[in-house]
Write a protein that holds these residues in place. Structure first.
Motif, PDB file in Angstrom:
ATOM      1  N   VAL A  41       0.651  -1.313  -0.017  1.00  0.00           N
ATOM      2  CA  VAL A  41       0.005  -0.059  -0.105  1.00  0.00           C
ATOM      3  C   VAL A  41       0.808   1.164  -0.042  1.00  0.00           C
ATOM      4  O   VAL A  41       0.726   2.198  -0.700  1.00  0.00           O
ATOM      5  CB  VAL A  41      -0.943  -0.074   1.217  1.00  0.00           C
ATOM      6  CG1 VAL A  41      -1.848   1.452   1.212  1.00  0.00           C
ATOM      7  CG2 VAL A  41      -1.778  -1.091   1.357  1.00  0.00           C
ATOM      8  N   SER A  42       1.973   1.252   0.888  1.00  0.00           N
ATOM      9  CA  SER A  42       2.653   2.390   0.810  1.00  0.00           C
ATOM     10  C   SER A  42       3.543   2.676  -0.310  1.00  0.00           C
ATOM     11  O   SER A  42       3.835   3.519  -0.888  1.00  0.00           O
ATOM     12  CB  SER A  42       3.852   2.333   1.975  1.00  0.00           C
ATOM     13  OG  SER A  42       3.296   2.212   3.253  1.00  0.00           O
ATOM     14  N   LEU A  43       3.955   1.641  -1.194  1.00  0.00           N
ATOM     15  CA  LEU A  43       4.563   1.699  -2.314  1.00  0.00           C
ATOM     16  C   LEU A  43       3.833   2.291  -3.543  1.00  0.00           C
ATOM     17  O   LEU A  43       4.020   3.091  -4.343  1.00  0.00           O
ATOM     18  CB  LEU A  43       5.075   0.347  -2.949  1.00  0.00           C
ATOM     19  CG  LEU A  43       6.319  -0.394  -2.189  1.00  0.00           C
ATOM     20  CD1 LEU A  43       6.400  -1.685  -2.343  1.00  0.00           C
ATOM     21  CD2 LEU A  43       7.680   0.427  -2.768  1.00  0.00           C
ATOM     22  N   ALA A  44       2.373   1.778  -3.444  1.00  0.00           N
ATOM     23  CA  ALA A  44       1.222   2.334  -4.327  1.00  0.00           C
ATOM     24  C   ALA A  44       0.996   3.924  -4.162  1.00  0.00           C
ATOM     25  O   ALA A  44       1.014   4.571  -5.021  1.00  0.00           O
ATOM     26  CB  ALA A  44       0.108   1.372  -4.244  1.00  0.00           C
ATOM     27  N   LEU A  45       0.860   4.164  -2.825  1.00  0.00           N
ATOM     28  CA  LEU A  45       0.627   5.406  -2.633  1.00  0.00           C
ATOM     29  C   LEU A  45       1.855   6.372  -3.034  1.00  0.00           C
ATOM     30  O   LEU A  45       1.769   7.574  -3.630  1.00  0.00           O
ATOM     31  CB  LEU A  45       0.452   5.623  -1.073  1.00  0.00           C
ATOM     32  CG  LEU A  45       0.326   6.963  -0.344  1.00  0.00           C
ATOM     33  CD1 LEU A  45      -1.149   7.622  -0.906  1.00  0.00           C
ATOM     34  CD2 LEU A  45       0.057   6.875   1.066  1.00  0.00           C
ATOM     35  N   SER A  73      11.933   7.293 -13.640  1.00  0.00           N
ATOM     36  CA  SER A  73      13.119   7.755 -12.384  1.00  0.00           C
ATOM     37  C   SER A  73      12.234   8.167 -11.172  1.00  0.00           C
ATOM     38  O   SER A  73      12.777   8.049 -10.147  1.00  0.00           O
ATOM     39  CB  SER A  73      13.796   8.962 -13.098  1.00  0.00           C
ATOM     40  OG  SER A  73      12.999  10.158 -13.272  1.00  0.00           O
ATOM     41  N   ALA A  74      10.973   8.964 -11.630  1.00  0.00           N
ATOM     42  CA  ALA A  74      10.187   9.187 -10.301  1.00  0.00           C
ATOM     43  C   ALA A  74       9.818   7.753  -9.530  1.00  0.00           C
ATOM     44  O   ALA A  74       9.498   7.926  -8.200  1.00  0.00           O
ATOM     45  CB  ALA A  74       8.939   9.946 -11.132  1.00  0.00           C
ATOM     46  N   VAL A  75       9.402   6.891 -10.230  1.00  0.00           N
ATOM     47  CA  VAL A  75       8.861   5.552  -9.636  1.00  0.00           C
ATOM     48  C   VAL A  75      10.006   4.953  -8.818  1.00  0.00           C
ATOM     49  O   VAL A  75       9.652   4.572  -7.712  1.00  0.00           O
ATOM     50  CB  VAL A  75       8.359   4.655 -10.757  1.00  0.00           C
ATOM     51  CG1 VAL A  75       7.851   3.485 -10.099  1.00  0.00           C
ATOM     52  CG2 VAL A  75       7.263   5.389 -11.583  1.00  0.00           C
ATOM     53  N   VAL A  76      11.142   5.013  -9.442  1.00  0.00           N
ATOM     54  CA  VAL A  76      12.319   4.455  -8.700  1.00  0.00           C
ATOM     55  C   VAL A  76      12.563   5.225  -7.413  1.00  0.00           C
ATOM     56  O   VAL A  76      12.585   4.713  -6.142  1.00  0.00           O
ATOM     57  CB  VAL A  76      13.607   4.292  -9.289  1.00  0.00           C
ATOM     58  CG1 VAL A  76      14.865   4.193  -8.599  1.00  0.00           C
ATOM     59  CG2 VAL A  76      13.756   3.466 -10.521  1.00  0.00           C
ATOM     60  N   THR A  77      12.489   6.538  -7.410  1.00  0.00           N
ATOM     61  CA  THR A  77      12.550   7.342  -6.073  1.00  0.00           C
ATOM     62  C   THR A  77      11.523   7.222  -5.443  1.00  0.00           C
ATOM     63  O   THR A  77      11.772   6.935  -3.828  1.00  0.00           O
ATOM     64  CB  THR A  77      12.615   8.884  -6.584  1.00  0.00           C
ATOM     65  OG1 THR A  77      13.656   9.321  -7.360  1.00  0.00           O
ATOM     66  CG2 THR A  77      12.853   9.716  -5.134  1.00  0.00           C
ATOM     67  N   ALA A  78      10.159   6.985  -5.595  1.00  0.00           N
ATOM     68  CA  ALA A  78       9.081   6.758  -4.842  1.00  0.00           C
ATOM     69  C   ALA A  78       9.322   5.124  -4.283  1.00  0.00           C
ATOM     70  O   ALA A  78       8.890   5.161  -2.895  1.00  0.00           O
ATOM     71  CB  ALA A  78       7.809   6.642  -5.703  1.00  0.00           C
ATOM     72  N   TRP A  79       9.826   4.304  -4.632  1.00  0.00           N
ATOM     73  CA  TRP A  79       9.895   2.937  -4.087  1.00  0.00           C
ATOM     74  C   TRP A  79      10.961   3.097  -3.098  1.00  0.00           C
ATOM     75  O   TRP A  79      11.001   2.601  -2.112  1.00  0.00           O
ATOM     76  CB  TRP A  79      10.309   1.819  -5.325  1.00  0.00           C
ATOM     77  CG  TRP A  79       9.058   1.304  -5.853  1.00  0.00           C
ATOM     78  CD1 TRP A  79       7.906   2.118  -6.371  1.00  0.00           C
ATOM     79  CD2 TRP A  79       8.855   0.213  -6.695  1.00  0.00           C
ATOM     80  NE1 TRP A  79       7.085   1.440  -6.927  1.00  0.00           N
ATOM     81  CE2 TRP A  79       7.757   0.221  -7.252  1.00  0.00           C
ATOM     82  CE3 TRP A  79       9.803  -0.799  -6.832  1.00  0.00           C
ATOM     83  CZ2 TRP A  79       7.160  -0.697  -8.113  1.00  0.00           C
ATOM     84  CZ3 TRP A  79       9.236  -1.777  -7.735  1.00  0.00           C
ATOM     85  CH2 TRP A  79       8.044  -1.662  -8.220  1.00  0.00           C
TER      86      TRP A  79
END
Length: 344
Positions: A41-45, A73-79
């Motif tokens: 859930v945290s990863l999706a958020l 790149s934004a997804v990698v940072t988010a994860w």
């Protein structure tokens, strides 16, 4: 035999970031299975927040939105931000951390490839300084069902002592403060497993598998992981041999905290880290030394984020002082120079 000139295959940002995301999947799967399903859930958020923030900032800067969002790149940072925070952190904490990483760190310096500091580590440090109590709420392995985790993430009442378990580093630090306590006696507690935190060794193996993928595909080089892990082993091992009752073993340091996540996914950031081969070795070794000092004597159980940011500040100097020799260039008189010289 292959002769020069050598032509390298062009590697896109999207492919690189896609492989990083793929390499994170084993650890994420083990995290969700062994520790807390709420991490999904945290990863999706975090992912949705990063993409929305990236699109908004790019639109305000009048830059192409679709291309930038597609590079992942934004997804990698988010994860990386989500994996650095507790899995049951409230939704607004995850959102705030991602906004710090994307807006205040990445785009304030000009966007992808321009930030001098690691975005995920700046976000982590900001949150731990601003909300230290929430950042200490790590779920004990398997202690909470998914409904409870989801409720905590979405904002249910939080009773700190009732819902969390101490991390291995925190439990060791707290245990050693007791009179007559030794590392050996503290490690008998319920927070510890075979090498580090109970069940967290599995997550570490996931990061190790992902790191092997990144090395095999040459997304990263061996310099930083080897220097970081090697220095941590040597320093912690030396003090462990001298005073085993006061200092933890190298295996404990390797299996605890964010060591393996940092070794393959954090310090290897190509933007904020050193770029020369020798500079990478010094950069990673410096991080390892600071991490061990903070873990052993500092105010926080783990010091990876602070160590990374401190060494980020040294990167320009490291790159300048560790330039490789250049062969076949011309001197000021225009004469060809065959012997190696360092760049000024």
């Amino acid at each position: 035999m292959i002769h020069s000139p050598y032509v390298r295959k062009q590697v896109s940002v999207q492919r690189t970031m896609g492989l990083v995301l793929l390499a994170l999947l084993p650890a994420i799967a083990l995290y969700a299975w062994k520790i807390a399903t709420g991490i999904l859930v945290s990863l999706a958020l975090a992912t949705l927040t990063a993409l929305a923030a990236e699109a908004l900032v790019l639109a305000l800067r009048k830059r192409p939105v679709g291309i930038a969002l597609g590079d992942l790149s934004a997804v990698v940072t988010a994860w990386l931000v989500a994996l650095s925070l507790p899995a049951i952190a409230p939704w607004w904490l995850t959102v705030a951390a991602v906004l710090v990483a994307i807006v205040a760190v990445k785009h304030i310096y000009g966007g992808l490839g321009q930030n001098p500091f690691n975005p995920a580590m700046v976000a982590y440090c900001t949150m731990i300084v601003a909300f230290p109590a929430l950042m200490s709420q790590w779920p004990a392995a398997g202690a909470l069902d998914f409904d409870t985790q989801l409720g905590l993430i979405l904002g249910s009442a939080r009773e700190l002592d009732a819902i969390t378990g101490a991390t291995a580093l925190d439990a060791l630090r707290t245990g050693l403060r007791a009179d007559g306590a030794s590392v050996q006696s503290v490690l008998q507690g319920p927070a510890f497993g075979m090498a580090g935190g109970r069940e967290w060794e599995w997550v570490g193996l996931g990061y190790l598998a992902g790191g092997a993928l990144l090395l095999t595909t040459r997304i990263i080089t061996w310099h930083m992981p080897a220097a970081f892990l090697g220095t941590l082993v040597v320093v912690s091992g030396l003090f462990w041999l001298i005073a085993p009752g006061q200092f933890a073993s190298p295996l404990f340091h390797l299996a605890s905290g964010g060591t393996l996540l940092a070794a393959f996914f954090i310090i290897t950031d190509p933007v904020s880290g050193a770029t020369t081969p020798r500079g990478k070795l010094v950069f990673a070794a410096g991080i390892a030394l600071i991490v061990w000092l903070i873990r052993s004597f500092g105010a926080y159980p783990d010091g990876i984020a602070f160590a990374v940011l401190l060494m980020n500040m040294c990167v320009p100097l490291l790159d300048m002082k560790t330039q490789p020799r250049v062969f076949g260039h011309r001197n000021e008189a225009g004469e060809s120079v065959r012997t190696g010289e360092r760049r000024p």
